[in-house]
Design a protein around this motif. Structure first.
Motif, PDB file in Angstrom:
ATOM      1  N   GLU A   8      -6.697   8.633   3.876  1.00  0.00           N
ATOM      2  CA  GLU A   8      -7.484   7.850   2.911  1.00  0.00           C
ATOM      3  C   GLU A   8      -6.622   7.429   1.726  1.00  0.00           C
ATOM      4  OE1 GLU A   8     -11.098   9.837   1.752  1.00  0.00           O
ATOM      5  OE2 GLU A   8     -11.576  10.313   3.846  1.00  0.00           O
ATOM      6  N   MET A   9      -5.794   8.342   1.244  1.00  0.00           N
ATOM      7  CA  MET A   9      -4.901   8.018   0.136  1.00  0.00           C
ATOM      8  C   MET A   9      -3.920   6.919   0.543  1.00  0.00           C
ATOM      9  SD  MET A   9      -2.340  10.568  -1.943  1.00  0.00           S
ATOM     10  CE  MET A   9      -3.664  11.513  -2.683  1.00  0.00           C
ATOM     11  N   ALA A  10      -3.396   7.014   1.751  1.00  0.00           N
ATOM     12  CA  ALA A  10      -2.457   5.997   2.236  1.00  0.00           C
ATOM     13  C   ALA A  10      -3.122   4.628   2.275  1.00  0.00           C
ATOM     14  CB  ALA A  10      -1.931   6.382   3.622  1.00  0.00           C
ATOM     15  N   HIS A  11      -4.362   4.567   2.715  1.00  0.00           N
ATOM     16  CA  HIS A  11      -5.085   3.285   2.740  1.00  0.00           C
ATOM     17  C   HIS A  11      -5.204   2.704   1.326  1.00  0.00           C
ATOM     18  CE1 HIS A  11      -6.142   3.088   6.947  1.00  0.00           C
ATOM     19  NE2 HIS A  11      -6.580   4.334   6.914  1.00  0.00           N
ATOM     20  N   ARG A  12      -5.534   3.540   0.365  1.00  0.00           N
ATOM     21  CA  ARG A  12      -5.651   3.057  -1.025  1.00  0.00           C
ATOM     22  C   ARG A  12      -4.310   2.541  -1.549  1.00  0.00           C
ATOM     23  NH1 ARG A  12      -8.383   7.869  -1.662  1.00  0.00           N
ATOM     24  NH2 ARG A  12      -6.739   8.731  -2.976  1.00  0.00           N
ATOM     25  N   VAL A  13      -3.245   3.286  -1.284  1.00  0.00           N
ATOM     26  CA  VAL A  13      -1.912   2.898  -1.760  1.00  0.00           C
ATOM     27  C   VAL A  13      -1.464   1.601  -1.095  1.00  0.00           C
ATOM     28  CG1 VAL A  13       0.527   3.564  -1.678  1.00  0.00           C
ATOM     29  CG2 VAL A  13      -1.187   5.214  -2.454  1.00  0.00           C
ATOM     30  N   VAL A  14      -1.664   1.489   0.197  1.00  0.00           N
ATOM     31  CA  VAL A  14      -1.252   0.289   0.933  1.00  0.00           C
ATOM     32  C   VAL A  14      -2.033  -0.932   0.455  1.00  0.00           C
ATOM     33  CG1 VAL A  14      -1.332  -0.768   3.231  1.00  0.00           C
ATOM     34  CG2 VAL A  14      -0.350   1.516   2.925  1.00  0.00           C
ATOM     35  N   ASP A  15      -3.296  -0.735   0.104  1.00  0.00           N
ATOM     36  CA  ASP A  15      -4.107  -1.852  -0.400  1.00  0.00           C
ATOM     37  C   ASP A  15      -3.562  -2.433  -1.702  1.00  0.00           C
ATOM     38  OD1 ASP A  15      -5.818  -1.818   1.750  1.00  0.00           O
ATOM     39  OD2 ASP A  15      -7.422  -0.719   0.716  1.00  0.00           O
ATOM     40  N   GLU A  16      -2.700  -1.695  -2.409  1.00  0.00           N
ATOM     41  CA  GLU A  16      -2.093  -2.186  -3.655  1.00  0.00           C
ATOM     42  C   GLU A  16      -0.962  -3.180  -3.388  1.00  0.00           C
ATOM     43  OE1 GLU A  16      -0.704   1.315  -5.647  1.00  0.00           O
ATOM     44  OE2 GLU A  16      -2.732   2.126  -5.905  1.00  0.00           O
ATOM     45  N   ILE A  17      -0.437  -3.191  -2.175  1.00  0.00           N
ATOM     46  CA  ILE A  17       0.696  -4.058  -1.845  1.00  0.00           C
ATOM     47  C   ILE A  17       0.177  -5.466  -1.607  1.00  0.00           C
ATOM     48  CG2 ILE A  17       2.556  -4.497  -0.194  1.00  0.00           C
ATOM     49  CD1 ILE A  17       2.590  -1.446   0.317  1.00  0.00           C
ATOM     50  N   PRO A  72      -0.251  18.945  -6.693  1.00  0.00           N
ATOM     51  CA  PRO A  72      -1.559  18.307  -6.886  1.00  0.00           C
ATOM     52  C   PRO A  72      -1.594  16.919  -6.242  1.00  0.00           C
ATOM     53  CG  PRO A  72      -0.280  18.203  -8.919  1.00  0.00           C
ATOM     54  CD  PRO A  72       0.504  19.046  -7.946  1.00  0.00           C
ATOM     55  N   PRO A  73      -2.804  16.411  -5.982  1.00  0.00           N
ATOM     56  CA  PRO A  73      -2.937  15.104  -5.327  1.00  0.00           C
ATOM     57  C   PRO A  73      -2.191  13.978  -6.033  1.00  0.00           C
ATOM     58  CG  PRO A  73      -5.062  16.200  -5.424  1.00  0.00           C
ATOM     59  CD  PRO A  73      -4.103  17.038  -6.218  1.00  0.00           C
ATOM     60  N   GLU A  74      -2.074  14.038  -7.343  1.00  0.00           N
ATOM     61  CA  GLU A  74      -1.372  12.977  -8.081  1.00  0.00           C
ATOM     62  C   GLU A  74       0.091  12.879  -7.659  1.00  0.00           C
ATOM     63  OE1 GLU A  74      -4.834  14.519 -10.045  1.00  0.00           O
ATOM     64  OE2 GLU A  74      -2.958  15.568  -9.677  1.00  0.00           O
ATOM     65  N   VAL A  75       0.707  14.014  -7.385  1.00  0.00           N
ATOM     66  CA  VAL A  75       2.109  14.023  -6.951  1.00  0.00           C
ATOM     67  C   VAL A  75       2.212  13.421  -5.548  1.00  0.00           C
ATOM     68  CG1 VAL A  75       4.079  15.510  -6.384  1.00  0.00           C
ATOM     69  CG2 VAL A  75       2.707  15.967  -8.438  1.00  0.00           C
ATOM     70  N   TRP A  76       1.285  13.790  -4.664  1.00  0.00           N
ATOM     71  CA  TRP A  76       1.259  13.220  -3.318  1.00  0.00           C
ATOM     72  C   TRP A  76       1.106  11.701  -3.397  1.00  0.00           C
ATOM     73  CZ3 TRP A  76       0.483  15.658   1.705  1.00  0.00           C
ATOM     74  CH2 TRP A  76       0.600  17.049   1.687  1.00  0.00           C
ATOM     75  N   GLU A  77       0.189  11.244  -4.241  1.00  0.00           N
ATOM     76  CA  GLU A  77      -0.066   9.811  -4.334  1.00  0.00           C
ATOM     77  C   GLU A  77       1.150   9.050  -4.855  1.00  0.00           C
ATOM     78  OE1 GLU A  77      -3.358   6.691  -6.101  1.00  0.00           O
ATOM     79  OE2 GLU A  77      -3.767   8.834  -6.160  1.00  0.00           O
ATOM     80  N   GLU A  78       1.819   9.596  -5.854  1.00  0.00           N
ATOM     81  CA  GLU A  78       2.996   8.920  -6.393  1.00  0.00           C
ATOM     82  C   GLU A  78       4.119   8.864  -5.350  1.00  0.00           C
ATOM     83  OE1 GLU A  78       5.271   6.582  -8.507  1.00  0.00           O
ATOM     84  OE2 GLU A  78       3.188   7.043  -8.974  1.00  0.00           O
ATOM     85  N   GLU A  79       4.324   9.958  -4.614  1.00  0.00           N
ATOM     86  CA  GLU A  79       5.359   9.967  -3.571  1.00  0.00           C
ATOM     87  C   GLU A  79       5.004   9.004  -2.445  1.00  0.00           C
ATOM     88  OE1 GLU A  79       8.898  10.557  -2.189  1.00  0.00           O
ATOM     89  OE2 GLU A  79       8.253  11.765  -3.905  1.00  0.00           O
ATOM     90  N   THR A  83       7.112   5.702  -1.420  1.00  0.00           N
ATOM     91  CA  THR A  83       7.535   5.570  -0.028  1.00  0.00           C
ATOM     92  C   THR A  83       7.032   4.265   0.577  1.00  0.00           C
ATOM     93  OG1 THR A  83       7.565   7.987   0.201  1.00  0.00           O
ATOM     94  CG2 THR A  83       7.482   6.690   2.234  1.00  0.00           C
ATOM     95  N   ALA A  84       5.792   3.907   0.305  1.00  0.00           N
ATOM     96  CA  ALA A  84       5.232   2.657   0.839  1.00  0.00           C
ATOM     97  C   ALA A  84       6.033   1.457   0.351  1.00  0.00           C
ATOM     98  CB  ALA A  84       3.765   2.523   0.435  1.00  0.00           C
ATOM     99  N   TRP A  85       6.361   1.433  -0.930  1.00  0.00           N
ATOM    100  CA  TRP A  85       7.140   0.313  -1.464  1.00  0.00           C
ATOM    101  C   TRP A  85       8.556   0.298  -0.893  1.00  0.00           C
ATOM    102  CZ3 TRP A  85       5.598  -3.994  -3.618  1.00  0.00           C
ATOM    103  CH2 TRP A  85       4.304  -4.041  -4.161  1.00  0.00           C
ATOM    104  N   HIS A  86       9.124   1.466  -0.671  1.00  0.00           N
ATOM    105  CA  HIS A  86      10.454   1.555  -0.063  1.00  0.00           C
ATOM    106  C   HIS A  86      10.412   0.921   1.341  1.00  0.00           C
ATOM    107  CE1 HIS A  86      14.392   3.559   0.719  1.00  0.00           C
ATOM    108  NE2 HIS A  86      13.942   3.567   1.965  1.00  0.00           N
ATOM    109  N   GLU A  87       9.398   1.296   2.114  1.00  0.00           N
ATOM    110  CA  GLU A  87       9.303   0.784   3.485  1.00  0.00           C
ATOM    111  C   GLU A  87       8.972  -0.708   3.513  1.00  0.00           C
ATOM    112  OE1 GLU A  87      10.521   2.556   5.863  1.00  0.00           O
ATOM    113  OE2 GLU A  87      10.698   4.288   4.540  1.00  0.00           O
ATOM    114  N   ILE A  88       8.157  -1.173   2.583  1.00  0.00           N
ATOM    115  CA  ILE A  88       7.845  -2.612   2.569  1.00  0.00           C
ATOM    116  C   ILE A  88       9.093  -3.411   2.186  1.00  0.00           C
ATOM    117  CG2 ILE A  88       6.976  -3.035   0.221  1.00  0.00           C
ATOM    118  CD1 ILE A  88       5.324  -4.212   3.467  1.00  0.00           C
ATOM    119  N   ARG A  89       9.971  -2.811   1.383  1.00  0.00           N
ATOM    120  CA  ARG A  89      11.240  -3.490   1.082  1.00  0.00           C
ATOM    121  C   ARG A  89      12.075  -3.634   2.357  1.00  0.00           C
ATOM    122  NH1 ARG A  89      16.260  -1.589  -2.784  1.00  0.00           N
ATOM    123  NH2 ARG A  89      17.682  -3.187  -2.015  1.00  0.00           N
TER     124      ARG A  89
END
Length: 124
Positions: A8-17, A72-79, A83-89
């Motif tokens: 679920e967190m990954a979906h939220r992060v990816v939606d920011e791209i 904590p979840p905030e650390v997971w989300e930031e990592e 990572t998502a931005w690294h891979e999209i690059r």
């Protein structure tokens, strides 16, 4: 963090791209439960480009879990976001026919290896 919560967190992060950066990412973003290593180093994600089969980004939940256990979840989300931005690059560079980030990644691995050799060789 559970696999479901991570997904679920990954979906939220990816939606920011911005969608324009995901153009041609036919396989999208996937979360798999496995832990992944390469040359003894933990791998959080891979950009996979398979020509006519398309391209995708794969996040390795098991690798995140190993690296971030107890955080904590905030650390997971930031990592995950980093990572998502690294891979999209990697994806955008692939579309442009360059691999500058791949070369940077290779240099980073060599630096880690050098540091590990020096640490094991230094007397304590």
């Amino acid at each position: 963090m559970t696999l479901d919560a991570f997904t679920e967190m990954a979906h939220r992060v990816v939606d920011e791209i911005p969608p324009v950066l995901c153009r041609g990412l036919s396989g999208g973003f996937l979360v798999v439960p496995q832990r992944m290593t390469d040359q003894g180093y933990l791998v959080l994600a891979h950009y996979v480009s398979e020509g006519s089969l398309g391209s995708r980004v794969v996040f390795y939940y098991g690798s995140f879990r190993e690296m971030l256990a107890g955080e904590p979840p905030e650390v997971w989300e930031e990592e995950l976001r980093e990572t998502a931005w690294h891979e999209i690059r990697h994806h955008v560079e692939n579309l442009a026919g360059v691999d500058d980030l791949g070369m940077e990644d290779d240099l980073q691995v060599e630096e880690w290896k050098r540091a590990a050799r020096e640490a094991s060789a230094s007397p304590e």
